[in-house]
Write a protein that holds these residues in place. Sequence first.
Motif, PDB file in Angstrom:
ATOM      1  N   GLU A   1       0.825  -1.202   0.000  1.00  0.00           N
ATOM      2  CA  GLU A   1       0.000   0.000   0.000  1.00  0.00           C
ATOM      3  C   GLU A   1       0.866   1.262   0.000  1.00  0.00           C
TER       4      GLU A   1
ATOM      5  N   GLU B   1      -8.821  -5.891  -2.451  1.00  0.00           N
ATOM      6  CA  GLU B   1      -9.306  -6.796  -1.409  1.00  0.00           C
ATOM      7  C   GLU B   1     -10.616  -7.461  -1.820  1.00  0.00           C
TER       8      GLU B   1
ATOM      9  N   GLN C   1      -6.895  -0.236  -3.123  1.00  0.00           N
ATOM     10  CA  GLN C   1      -6.696  -1.337  -2.184  1.00  0.00           C
ATOM     11  C   GLN C   1      -8.015  -2.022  -1.834  1.00  0.00           C
ATOM     12  N   THR C   2      -9.076  -1.245  -1.740  1.00  0.00           N
ATOM     13  CA  THR C   2     -10.386  -1.821  -1.441  1.00  0.00           C
ATOM     14  C   THR C   2     -10.864  -2.695  -2.594  1.00  0.00           C
TER      15      THR C   2
ATOM     16  N   ASP D   1      -6.647   4.175  -1.142  1.00  0.00           N
ATOM     17  CA  ASP D   1      -7.601   3.359  -0.390  1.00  0.00           C
ATOM     18  C   ASP D   1      -8.596   2.681  -1.323  1.00  0.00           C
TER      19      ASP D   1
END
Length: 208
Positions: free
Chosen positions: A137, A171, A167-168, A164
């Motif tokens: 990250e 995920e 990365q979200t 963010d």
Amino acid sequence: MATHSAGRPRSFDRDLALRKAAHLFWQHGFSGTSTRMLTASLGISSSSLYAAFGSKADIFEEAVRTYALRYSAVYERAVEEPAIVRVIERILLDSVDEFSRSEEGHPGCLRSSAAMADTPETLDVRGFVADLQRSDEERLRARIDRAAGEGELSASVDPTKLTDLVQTVWEGLSSRSEFGATRDDLREVAIFALALIERTIHARERES
């Protein structure tokens, strides 16, 4: 970790053995994967297993670390791309390819799989994985900051929020791979997300 060769067959392939072991952990978790299951899948005796890897915990830890590093390598390659849109594209699409290597028997992303929740507290592999995720990250955030400084981003785009968001999405793709989403399904979602991200990144072109 034990690395003695005594007792191992000459044709022993450590990388292949790790892939087979990882597949079992993906399917059954750490607790649900017995030494008997490992030796049957790897085609070696228990003494050979111990000589090659040590304990069941040792082979689990090595498998997770190996695959976690493969996921991080995606970020390392991606941030070298000259355009930030291409950086994000490679992170998402190349990660999808890693999550869905069906030719290696992958049912998803080992780094975020249910097997990780089953890891004994005595192993530090979860800490290792968490550190890698933070490093990935930070690498992406530094690259997005650079893109912002070079004028690639709309002034309305917050580099932290963009990091963010990526990365979200990552995920989410990782989790969906664990629930059996196909490579094609994951790629379609990633491409859709990329289109929305690119539209936001280039919003300044429409504002001018």
